[in-house]
Structure formats: C-alpha cells, structure tokens
Design a protein around this motif. Sequence first.
Motif, mmCIF file in Angstrom:
data_model
loop_
_atom_site.group_PDB
_atom_site.id
_atom_site.type_symbol
_atom_site.label_atom_id
_atom_site.label_comp_id
_atom_site.label_asym_id
_atom_site.label_seq_id
_atom_site.Cartn_x
_atom_site.Cartn_y
_atom_site.Cartn_z
ATOM 1 N N LEU A 98 0.830 -1.202 0.000
ATOM 2 C CA LEU A 98 0.000 0.000 0.000
ATOM 3 C C LEU A 98 0.867 1.256 0.000
ATOM 4 N N VAL A 141 -12.279 -2.945 -0.912
ATOM 5 C CA VAL A 141 -11.926 -3.706 0.288
ATOM 6 C C VAL A 141 -13.066 -4.659 0.617
ATOM 7 N N HIS A 179 -10.327 -6.912 6.956
ATOM 8 C CA HIS A 179 -10.025 -6.075 5.797
ATOM 9 C C HIS A 179 -10.422 -4.622 6.045
ATOM 10 N N ARG A 180 -11.607 -4.437 6.603
ATOM 11 C CA ARG A 180 -12.047 -3.067 6.887
ATOM 12 C C ARG A 180 -11.136 -2.409 7.916
ATOM 13 N N ALA A 198 -7.929 -1.185 6.279
ATOM 14 C CA ALA A 198 -8.120 0.037 5.499
ATOM 15 C C ALA A 198 -8.259 1.256 6.418
ATOM 16 N N TYR A 250 -7.993 5.150 5.439
ATOM 17 C CA TYR A 250 -9.018 5.083 4.403
ATOM 18 C C TYR A 250 -10.410 5.150 5.038
ATOM 19 N N PHE A 267 -13.104 2.255 -0.515
ATOM 20 C CA PHE A 267 -12.493 3.120 0.482
ATOM 21 C C PHE A 267 -11.627 4.165 -0.218
ATOM 22 N N ARG A 315 -8.646 7.547 0.481
ATOM 23 C CA ARG A 315 -7.785 8.336 1.360
ATOM 24 C C ARG A 315 -7.237 9.515 0.579
#
Length: 317
Positions: free
Chosen positions: A100, A119, A125-126, A129, A134, A306, A308
């Motif tokens: 990432l 995601v 997984h959440r 992020a 994110y 998601f 960012r």
Amino acid sequence: MSILIRDLRPDDLRDVESVVRVRRAALPFLITSAGDLTFELSSAHPAKHHRVLVAETPDGEVLGTAQAGIAHDSPRPGQGYVNAYVDPARRGIGAGRLLLRTAEEHLAAQGAVDSYAWVLDEPAHRAFAERHGYRPGRSGHFLRLDLAAAELPALPDALPAGVELLPAEAFAADPRPLFAIDAEATADEPSDVGADLDDYQDWLNHTWHHPSLDKTLTIVALVDGRAVAFSAARTDGATRYGSAMTGTLRAFRGRGLAKLAKNASLHRARAAGYTEAFTGNDSGNEPMLAINRWFGYEICATETHFTRRLGTQWPSN
C-alpha cells in the motif's frame, strides 16, 4: 521478516503465475489468468501509469500483489486506484502495508490527490483500510450462479418484432456500435469515481481485444438492425464465466433487451460447458441486481470502496 516490493516481471511466466495464484486465493470471485495479467500491463493507456507490484521474501516466495494507477478516464482529475491482495495464508506479516505504501508513493508521484481501494467487507479487511487512513464509500456485491444446476429462464419462442440477437463476433469488422453502448452504460453506472469512455482506440486495446472476452458468448441485441444493448462475457476457457458488462442505450431501456441478451449468453455458456457464473453490481444498482436475482444469482461477497486523501500523514500504527 524482510519483505521486498518490486514490479511484476511480465516475461517471467513463473512470476506471473505466482501473482495469479495470490489474486485467486484472495479474491476467488474474479476471473483472472496469466494471459489477463500480462495483457493488463501491455494494453494499459500511458496516462494510466499502471503498475503491478509484487511482495516477496528474500528467497522468492510471493506473498502478495497490488495494482495501482491513475483513473485517467474519470471526469475528476487526480483520482488514483490501488487494490492490494495478500495470500490469505501469509497475512499479518506486513506485506499489505508495504504494498500500500509503495502504491501510494507511485500515485502521488503521478499527480493523484485521492487513492481509492476496493476492500472486502470483512472485519479484518475493513480494519486494515481504516487503520491506514481510508474511509468507506459506496459498496458493491459479488454474485454467483451455479450454472450447472440453475433453472435458467426459458429462451423465448420468438423475439419481439424488430429485435435480433447476435454474438459480438458478428461485429468483428466494426465493433464501434458496441463501444457506443458501453460508453453510455458506463457513464450511468453508480460510482465514487466515474468514467467517461471517449477514446475508441483505447477501448479497442483494453476491452475489445481483452483475451478473456468471449465474443461468441457476448450477446448483442439489435432493434431494427441497430445494436442497442449487450451482455459481455469473459471466461477462463474452462469452467468459469463472468459478466463483464450488461448495458442498454438510454433510449431503449425498460424493454427487457439486456435481460434477453444476458439470458441467451447464459444458455450458450452452459451449453459450452461452463459451470459457474459470476458478476458484480453496485449495491445501489437495483435494476441490475433485480435482473441477476431473476436469473438465480446470489450474493457471495460484498466489498466497499475506500478512499484516502493523499498528501496527508500516514498513520503511525
């Protein structure tokens, strides 16, 4: 553990197959192959700045991969994408974080101001992020149909007056009518980023010539000789069939033409020996979700888009 991040070696079949293995393990609802992966790189528009990253151990074990680039066809400039996949058996050792970070550095260097990532809607997984700054947006569903056992809707004894169904291969000499449908349908799809398809040559390069696009199973609906709807099919050449896009020109919507095309495509796919069918829909795309429920598709996974803002400080944890 020491982890190296590098670019995929597209001429190294072993390297390509290792990345395909990770993608399939991390996201088994997508149809992907070695040919798809090398094509993904070779056909990418220069403005996309597309990269496929690989995370590996010093002894060459591939742990994960990421694809990153610029959404050059978005009406909003500066939109980047990164989708990272880590072998489920090798999570928790830092490969995802390094992928990432490297991907975001690439996006920032190419002028991106936002980074988007799909995601899986699972707690781990959440949490990953959100831990990396994110924030969630739209969601989408993966759907699966047991094509071997499904009771598909019967094909009509006769088509409506003026309607004809043809495989996409009938447009081999001039697929521009299909580009027109794809462009209009894509513009109306729910999305956080959006896309304007206005480059026919780029569409030919990365969509029409995609190695997994099956032009015999992709079905086009014509009204009075004009192509107005289609259901595109991608396959792995073995047992898995995927709907790449199903769409209709705005002026012809509400007449069931896309449903006719998709039904014909599914029947042909089963006759050709395909046993699993996959598709994906934005969770707010109720018309297409309703069509897929009518065919018997069931949601098998959900993912969230998601985002960012790049240029902000990376979380320290």
